[in-house]
Structure formats: structure tokens, C-alpha cells
Design a protein around this motif. Sequence first.
Motif, PDB file in Angstrom:
ATOM      1  N   ILE A  45      -7.811   2.723  -7.742  1.00 13.53           N
ATOM      2  CA  ILE A  45      -8.473   2.573  -6.435  1.00 13.53           C
ATOM      3  C   ILE A  45      -8.879   1.120  -6.213  1.00 13.53           C
ATOM      4  O   ILE A  45      -8.689   0.575  -5.118  1.00 13.53           O
ATOM      5  CB  ILE A  45      -9.680   3.522  -6.328  1.00 13.53           C
ATOM      6  CG1 ILE A  45      -9.200   4.963  -6.213  1.00 13.53           C
ATOM      7  CG2 ILE A  45     -10.556   3.154  -5.129  1.00 13.53           C
ATOM      8  CD1 ILE A  45     -10.303   5.995  -6.323  1.00 13.53           C
ATOM      9  N   SER A  46      -9.424   0.467  -7.235  1.00 14.34           N
ATOM     10  CA  SER A  46      -9.838  -0.924  -7.063  1.00 14.34           C
ATOM     11  C   SER A  46      -8.637  -1.844  -6.825  1.00 14.34           C
ATOM     12  O   SER A  46      -8.713  -2.759  -6.005  1.00 14.34           O
ATOM     13  CB  SER A  46     -10.647  -1.395  -8.257  1.00 14.34           C
ATOM     14  OG  SER A  46      -9.855  -1.410  -9.410  1.00 14.34           O
ATOM     15  N   TYR A  54      -5.804  -0.895  -5.427  1.00 15.16           N
ATOM     16  CA  TYR A  54      -5.326  -0.567  -4.076  1.00 15.16           C
ATOM     17  C   TYR A  54      -6.175  -1.274  -3.020  1.00 15.16           C
ATOM     18  O   TYR A  54      -5.651  -1.883  -2.093  1.00 15.16           O
ATOM     19  CB  TYR A  54      -5.370   0.947  -3.866  1.00 15.16           C
ATOM     20  CG  TYR A  54      -4.953   1.370  -2.485  1.00 15.16           C
ATOM     21  CD1 TYR A  54      -3.629   1.397  -2.120  1.00 15.16           C
ATOM     22  CD2 TYR A  54      -5.909   1.734  -1.540  1.00 15.16           C
ATOM     23  CE1 TYR A  54      -3.230   1.766  -0.856  1.00 15.16           C
ATOM     24  CE2 TYR A  54      -5.526   2.112  -0.262  1.00 15.16           C
ATOM     25  CZ  TYR A  54      -4.193   2.136   0.083  1.00 15.16           C
ATOM     26  OH  TYR A  54      -3.817   2.489   1.340  1.00 15.16           O
ATOM     27  N   ILE A  55      -7.484  -1.219  -3.180  1.00 12.30           N
ATOM     28  CA  ILE A  55      -8.385  -1.873  -2.212  1.00 12.30           C
ATOM     29  C   ILE A  55      -8.165  -3.378  -2.228  1.00 12.30           C
ATOM     30  O   ILE A  55      -8.143  -4.019  -1.173  1.00 12.30           O
ATOM     31  CB  ILE A  55      -9.850  -1.500  -2.509  1.00 12.30           C
ATOM     32  CG1 ILE A  55     -10.072  -0.038  -2.163  1.00 12.30           C
ATOM     33  CG2 ILE A  55     -10.811  -2.397  -1.748  1.00 12.30           C
ATOM     34  CD1 ILE A  55     -11.424   0.504  -2.588  1.00 12.30           C
ATOM     35  N   GLU A  56      -7.985  -3.952  -3.415  1.00 13.13           N
ATOM     36  CA  GLU A  56      -7.738  -5.392  -3.516  1.00 13.13           C
ATOM     37  C   GLU A  56      -6.454  -5.770  -2.795  1.00 13.13           C
ATOM     38  O   GLU A  56      -6.393  -6.787  -2.099  1.00 13.13           O
ATOM     39  CB  GLU A  56      -7.679  -5.797  -4.966  1.00 13.13           C
ATOM     40  CG  GLU A  56      -7.449  -7.286  -5.179  1.00 13.13           C
ATOM     41  CD  GLU A  56      -7.376  -7.655  -6.639  1.00 13.13           C
ATOM     42  OE1 GLU A  56      -6.817  -8.728  -6.934  1.00 13.13           O
ATOM     43  OE2 GLU A  56      -7.888  -6.896  -7.477  1.00 13.13           O
ATOM     44  N   ASN A  57      -5.406  -4.964  -2.929  1.00 12.90           N
ATOM     45  CA  ASN A  57      -4.117  -5.274  -2.290  1.00 12.90           C
ATOM     46  C   ASN A  57      -4.166  -5.067  -0.788  1.00 12.90           C
ATOM     47  O   ASN A  57      -3.548  -5.828  -0.043  1.00 12.90           O
ATOM     48  CB  ASN A  57      -3.002  -4.417  -2.890  1.00 12.90           C
ATOM     49  CG  ASN A  57      -2.571  -4.911  -4.241  1.00 12.90           C
ATOM     50  OD1 ASN A  57      -2.711  -6.089  -4.550  1.00 12.90           O
ATOM     51  ND2 ASN A  57      -2.079  -4.012  -5.058  1.00 12.90           N
ATOM     52  N   VAL A  58      -4.876  -4.058  -0.334  1.00 14.83           N
ATOM     53  CA  VAL A  58      -4.921  -3.775   1.093  1.00 14.83           C
ATOM     54  C   VAL A  58      -5.732  -4.828   1.838  1.00 14.83           C
ATOM     55  O   VAL A  58      -5.365  -5.259   2.930  1.00 14.83           O
ATOM     56  CB  VAL A  58      -5.488  -2.354   1.338  1.00 14.83           C
ATOM     57  CG1 VAL A  58      -5.826  -2.142   2.798  1.00 14.83           C
ATOM     58  CG2 VAL A  58      -4.487  -1.312   0.871  1.00 14.83           C
ATOM     59  N   PHE A  59      -6.851  -5.261   1.262  1.00 15.80           N
ATOM     60  CA  PHE A  59      -7.752  -6.157   1.970  1.00 15.80           C
ATOM     61  C   PHE A  59      -7.560  -7.638   1.627  1.00 15.80           C
ATOM     62  O   PHE A  59      -8.379  -8.465   1.981  1.00 15.80           O
ATOM     63  CB  PHE A  59      -9.198  -5.754   1.709  1.00 15.80           C
ATOM     64  CG  PHE A  59      -9.534  -4.430   2.319  1.00 15.80           C
ATOM     65  CD1 PHE A  59      -9.541  -4.261   3.700  1.00 15.80           C
ATOM     66  CD2 PHE A  59      -9.821  -3.339   1.524  1.00 15.80           C
ATOM     67  CE1 PHE A  59      -9.834  -3.038   4.263  1.00 15.80           C
ATOM     68  CE2 PHE A  59     -10.125  -2.109   2.079  1.00 15.80           C
ATOM     69  CZ  PHE A  59     -10.126  -1.961   3.450  1.00 15.80           C
ATOM     70  N   SER A  60      -6.497  -7.969   0.940  1.00 16.91           N
ATOM     71  CA  SER A  60      -6.255  -9.390   0.654  1.00 16.91           C
ATOM     72  C   SER A  60      -4.982  -9.864   1.302  1.00 16.91           C
ATOM     73  O   SER A  60      -4.195  -9.173   1.839  1.00 16.91           O
ATOM     74  CB  SER A  60      -6.194  -9.648  -0.838  1.00 16.91           C
ATOM     75  OG  SER A  60      -5.109  -8.961  -1.425  1.00 16.91           O
ATOM     76  N   GLY A 113       0.817  -1.204   0.000  1.00 19.73           N
ATOM     77  CA  GLY A 113       0.000   0.000   0.000  1.00 19.73           C
ATOM     78  C   GLY A 113       0.851   1.254   0.000  1.00 19.73           C
ATOM     79  O   GLY A 113       0.523   2.245  -0.653  1.00 19.73           O
TER      80      GLY A 113
END
Length: 60
Positions: A51-52, A54-60, A3
Motif C-alpha cells: 500500500i505504501s 502504491y501510494i508513493e507511485n500514484v502521488f509522485s 498504478g
Amino acid sequence: MTGNIFVFVAPVLLFIFNSLTDRLCTERDIPADKHFQVFRTVNVLLTILLISVYIENVFS
């Protein structure tokens, strides 16, 4: 960890894609009044993509 790196890479990607979009507008002889629409479309779609990812990397 990814992130933090992503925050620094995203503006570089936006700059590169804006440069490529400018070259596209120049080479395809797109009228100057349409440049804003092309840049806005590319930037909005690229921002959604970043953004998608980033969200995928942060929450996986």
C-alpha cells in the motif's frame, strides 16, 4: 499507468510470499498452531509495504 500494473502484480507477490512462508514454516518445524500467527504477520507487513509503495507511485 504504473498504478494499473501494480494492481495485477500485488496479488502475485502476495502468493509468492505466502508460498515462501509456507516453506519456511515447514523447514523450520514451526508448530501448526503458530502457522496462523506467522502468516498473519507476514501478510499484514507485506500489505502495508504494498500500500505504501502504491501510494508513493500514484502521488509522485
